[in-house]
Write a protein that holds these residues in place. Sequence first.
Motif, PDB file in Angstrom:
ATOM      1  N   VAL A 193      46.888  22.855  87.883  1.00 38.24           N
ATOM      2  CA  VAL A 193      48.295  22.862  88.282  1.00 38.24           C
ATOM      3  C   VAL A 193      49.136  22.052  87.302  1.00 38.24           C
TER       4      VAL A 193
ATOM      5  N   ALA B 263      53.622  32.007  84.931  1.00 35.55           N
ATOM      6  CA  ALA B 263      53.165  31.540  86.240  1.00 35.55           C
ATOM      7  C   ALA B 263      52.237  32.568  86.886  1.00 35.55           C
TER       8      ALA B 263
ATOM      9  N   TYR C 194      43.429  31.627  87.761  1.00 40.16           N
ATOM     10  CA  TYR C 194      42.806  30.740  88.737  1.00 40.16           C
ATOM     11  C   TYR C 194      42.063  31.548  89.798  1.00 40.16           C
TER      12      TYR C 194
ATOM     13  N   SER D  50      49.232  23.810  83.715  1.00 38.70           N
ATOM     14  CA  SER D  50      50.023  25.042  83.729  1.00 38.70           C
ATOM     15  C   SER D  50      51.505  24.736  83.923  1.00 38.70           C
TER      16      SER D  50
ATOM     17  N   TYR E 163      48.784  32.460  84.941  1.00 41.19           N
ATOM     18  CA  TYR E 163      47.942  31.316  85.287  1.00 41.19           C
ATOM     19  C   TYR E 163      47.421  31.437  86.720  1.00 41.19           C
ATOM     20  N   GLY E 164      48.253  31.954  87.620  1.00 37.78           N
ATOM     21  CA  GLY E 164      47.789  32.174  88.978  1.00 37.78           C
ATOM     22  C   GLY E 164      46.667  33.191  89.038  1.00 37.78           C
TER      23      GLY E 164
END
Length: 471
Positions: free
Chosen positions: A390, A422, A429, A393, A425-426
């Motif tokens: 978190v 965003a 993950y 990023s 990166y989400g």
Amino acid sequence: MELQESESAPGKPERSPGRKFLMVLLMGFLLTIPLFATWLLVYDRQTQSETAQQSIVSGWGGEQVFTGPKLVLPYSVAVQETVEQNGKSVTRTNIVQRELFLAPEKVTLDTALKTQTKKRAIYEVVVYDTNVIGSAVFKLPDDFERNGIAKSDIDFTRAELRFGLSDARGLAGDNSVAVDGEKLTLKPGRGLGETGNSGFYAWVDASGLIDGGMATDFAVRFKGNESLTIAPHAGLTEWTVQSKWPHPSFTGSFLPETEETKVTAKGFEAKYVITNLALGTSLVSMQPGEQVYPGAALQTDRYRPDGGSVAASATVNLIQPVDLYGQVDRAAKYGFLIIGFTFVAFLLFDLIGGVRISSVQYILIGAALVLFFVLLLAFAEIIGFALAFVAASAATIGLITAYSASVLSSWRRAGLVGGLLAGLYGAIYILLSLQAYSLLIGSLLIFAALAGVMFVTRRLDWSSSLNRGRA
């Protein structure tokens, strides 16, 4: 208005869309160099972590391999040899001493692992203290004479009862071994072949084996770290292991019984039942067993139907719930995906939005994307992987969004870039969390992105040279 604001050197022809695409592709290839250096950095930090963990437990005890007990019976055998003497061949008969290894008919082991976590700076390792309580029953097989050794050739009074422990430094001082109720005096060294001859032994009079059996009770306390391996060798081995550590991993040649294995947030309990038929070994052997290494769970086990010796093992690993460096390494492998998506977005702003973006700006944006993985590694060692992801990023998205506002001459466009990052990166993950479906989801994302780019640029003449001033 946007085209007029982005004009530069009116009347000068720009690169064709195809040349711009090749330039962006070249920038992406150049960024593989720092991305590869990031992978090397992850490997180096992982190596340092393993070295630090070894130094933490250097005086405690390593990953232990335990085996035993076995009876070692010395016996005499006549060996003939032919030598030359005065030009003639002379045959001599010599009596030599050899060792016979007798495994018990049944071994019962009860193990309780008391765990704790030792830390030094940012590194930590799981260690344990255990007391193996067990019993064994020895008896000569009914077909013992088929081994070619007569009972009269065996010196039962000079027998040895041997135990193996791979790292004898972890042995405590309150160990006890008794045969038929009589406590024995333990001596260091002369262990078993399964542990590289490391361990301890005791002298015992095994004359009771001539006409009957011999019962052995023992309690062996030792310390170790991360894993405990049992090398089974008996006709029947029953091993019960339990601990309050909630993250076990069962590996090796044999796995515990499914019905009697319980793993909860409060700990685990498992039971192994292993026979010598599954081991492929006899209870009587003239050769020591093959050495079993603590990392035997990572090796391919060998099954020999001919009855030869097999490096068999049953291993309980006390693993950490999060493989920090493994997750960072997997995340770094998605670096090409992040760089590719981001560069495509800027390239579309250039080709369709009319914003001129130089190669230097592509390099700076790519450097920020690569730096994300370095930040992720640095933060993860301190605050854990989830919070580090978190933080890294958020820092990267903020930096590139602010820079994009100047490059694209619009905060609205910069916001689109920030939203894209965003989402990327989400998605990464989620891919790291869903290991089983990571390839499928990643492939679908790339397919959707490619389809979108093809749709947006379907009418673009990649070979044309544009002149924004005339346009």
